[in-house]
Scaffold this active site. Structure first.
Site, PDB file in Angstrom:
ATOM      1  N   HIS A 103      -4.583  -0.927   0.672  1.00 31.61           N
ATOM      2  CA  HIS A 103      -5.052   0.416   1.022  1.00 31.61           C
ATOM      3  C   HIS A 103      -6.022   0.899  -0.058  1.00 31.61           C
ATOM      4  CE1 HIS A 103      -4.706   4.363   2.836  1.00 31.61           C
ATOM      5  NE2 HIS A 103      -4.316   4.903   1.693  1.00 31.61           N
ATOM      6  N   SER A 107      -8.276   7.472   3.836  1.00 33.44           N
ATOM      7  CA  SER A 107      -6.881   7.875   3.881  1.00 33.44           C
ATOM      8  C   SER A 107      -6.725   9.340   4.297  1.00 33.44           C
ATOM      9  CB  SER A 107      -6.247   7.568   2.528  1.00 33.44           C
ATOM     10  OG  SER A 107      -4.872   7.388   2.699  1.00 33.44           O
TER      11      SER A 107
HETATM   12  C1  GTR Z   1       0.041   8.424   2.080  1.00 31.99           C
HETATM   13  C2  GTR Z   1       0.175   9.113   3.425  1.00 31.99           C
HETATM   14  C3  GTR Z   1      -0.889   8.629   4.333  1.00 31.99           C
HETATM   15  C4  GTR Z   1      -2.256   8.591   3.673  1.00 31.99           C
HETATM   16  C5  GTR Z   1      -2.188   8.258   2.196  1.00 31.99           C
HETATM   17  C6  GTR Z   1      -3.383   8.616   1.327  1.00 31.99           C
HETATM   18  O1  GTR Z   1       1.060   8.695   1.225  1.00 31.99           O
HETATM   19  O2  GTR Z   1       1.429   8.831   3.912  1.00 31.99           O
HETATM   20  O3  GTR Z   1      -0.907   9.398   5.506  1.00 31.99           O
HETATM   21  O4  GTR Z   1      -2.954   9.743   3.901  1.00 31.99           O
HETATM   22  O5  GTR Z   1      -1.141   8.862   1.557  1.00 31.99           O
HETATM   23  O6  GTR Z   1      -4.047   9.617   1.530  1.00 31.99           O
HETATM   24  O7  GTR Z   1      -3.571   7.889   0.350  1.00 31.99           O
END
Ligand code: GTR
Length: 415
Positions: free
Chosen positions: A393, A252
């Site tokens: 995610h 991420s």
């Molecule tokens: C989210 C962000 C993403 C990603 C994510 C993370 O909120 O919008 O770009 O980086 O966080 O790091 O878990």
């Protein structure tokens, strides 16, 4: 009990990410034209000059410039346990320091009985003690938002956090296959909130009187990537580490960070981006899921100030994510997505890998080899690799299994 009400920052940061008008429908994605990654480069000999131009674009416009390795950098190796995890591993706790600046606490596990192990290096969202249940790891610090005062506060992580991220790190599997794992809590380098800069490494490098970075100077992602290079400085000194085979990994926002670290520092022999999304592997021009403005609004501390000029103006970027990915060439590069992570635009991540592949091919390496996105859980692995797995995610055992196979494919099996 006020403490029980504190919210763990990375989880909190993942909330409320959806704008009501966000596009999640492929049929609604407007057409776009990508800039040419090769520029004037027509053969492999011309690539280093083009690479330098692209690196310069990313330094000036996206992540900002970072300082070189500090002359006063010191490594302190403590907590060496040659018999860790029931004899399966050697554990080292390494403190990386530079004068009076913040200290980086690195946790390093190496498989027992190996002369020099290849290593996966990645930053973690929480303290080292979350990586596995080993009671020999000191409890790290963590930053949390106090709901009463709304202020970010630092505290020592609770005992209950031990082993909380075992699933995300898959240490047992990594060691079994003959690899080492090195991690640092990213908050050691700079805590992840707007205003966190003053607690991190950046002010150490300010010129006298400077209080803010210039528009083309490093922001938090630049600082985290810089920290990965400092970890690499240490790994190069450790004779039990095969420093020519260190893979830089990140998930991420830390996937964006891994890409930037790998782009700048070619000592990383492999680069792995797990769901890095917007500002990482995903094509920015594709209006699907998160956009540049979302990043710069919700996380104003991540990118350098120059990056803001591309809010709602992605078509003005003289680059796109395939340029960033191509900076890893010709080294093995893995881009991974998850079906349940539409915010990161899986297809945009795949297309980043597709278009970066032109540079790999120019350099005589097989790129991704297709422009057809594979089905779920069907990895494509050449010098550029890609998968989209089912699920949300996150980093999972499935992801690590693919990264291990990829390392075994490019480096000899580690055992
Ligand atoms: C989210 C962000 C993403 C990603 C994510 C993370 O909120 O919008 O770009 O980086 O966080 O790091 O878990």
């Amino acid at each position: 009990m006020r403490c029980t009400a504190l919210v763990f920052l990375p989880l909190a940061a993942g909330l409320a990410q959806q704008r009501p008008d966000v596009i999640y429908d492929e049929a609604r994605v407007p057409a776009y034209t990508l800039p040419d990654v090769l520029g004037q480069a027509r053969d492999a000999k011309a690539w280093p000059a083009r690479r330098q131009q692209i690196l310069e674009m990313y330094r000036t416009e996206v992540f900002g410039r970072s300082p070189a390795k500090p002359a006063n950098q010191k490594f302190n190796v403590e907590g060496v346990d040659k018999n860790a995890l029931g004899g399966r591993a050697v554990r080292k706790l390494v403190t990386i320091s530079f004068g009076s600046g913040p200290k980086l606490h690195m946790l390093l596990y190496l498989p027992a009985g190996k002369k020099a192990a290849p290593v996966f290096l990645g930053l973690s969202f929480s303290g080292n003690q979350t990586v596995c249940g080993d009671p020999g790891i000191p409890l790290g610090e963590e930053w949390l938002r106090d709901p009463a005062t709304k202020e970010m506060v630092k505290r020592t992580a609770p005992e209950t956090s031990r082993g909380r991220s075992t699933e995300q790190w898959q240490l047992d599997r990594i060691l079994e296959r003959g690899y080492g794992l090195a991690t640092i809590y990213y908050g050691d380098i700079e805590p992840d909130f707007d205003g966190g800069m003053k607690y991190g490494v950046r002010p150490v490098f300010f010129r006298p009187g400077q209080t803010e970075p210039a528009a083309d100077e490093w922001a938090a992602i630049g600082a985290w990537a810089w920290g990965l290079s400092r970890a690499m400085d240490y790994l190069e000194t450790d004779r039990e580490v095969d420093a020519r085979h260190v893979a830089v990994f990140g998930h991420s926002r830390l996937g964006k960070t891994a890409l930037w670290a790998g782009a700048q520092d070619t000592r990383f022999a492999m680069v792995i981006s797990n769901e890095s999304g917007e500002g990482g592997a995903a094509i920015s021009r594709r209006d699907f899921g998160e956009r540049t403005k979302d990043l710069n609004t919700r996380f104003p501390h991540w990118f350098c100030a120059n990056f803001r000029k591309y809010n709602d103006r992605e078509d003005q970027m003289p680059f796109d994510s395939h340029f960033l990915l191509a900076l890893s060439a010709p080294r093995p590069l893995y881009v991974a997505s998850a079906e349940g992570d539409q915010w990161s635009d899986p297809r945009g991540e795949f297309l980043g890998a597709v278009h970066a592949s032109r540079v790999y091919e120019l350099l005589g390496k097989p790129g991704i080899g297709t422009d057809q996105m594979p089905g779920l859980n069907q990895p494509i692995m050449h010098t550029v690799a890609y998968h989209i797995r089912d699920g949300k995610h996150d980093v999972t055992a499935y992801d690590w299994e693919q990264y291990l196979k990829f390392a075994e494919m490019h480096w000899r099996p580690a055992r």
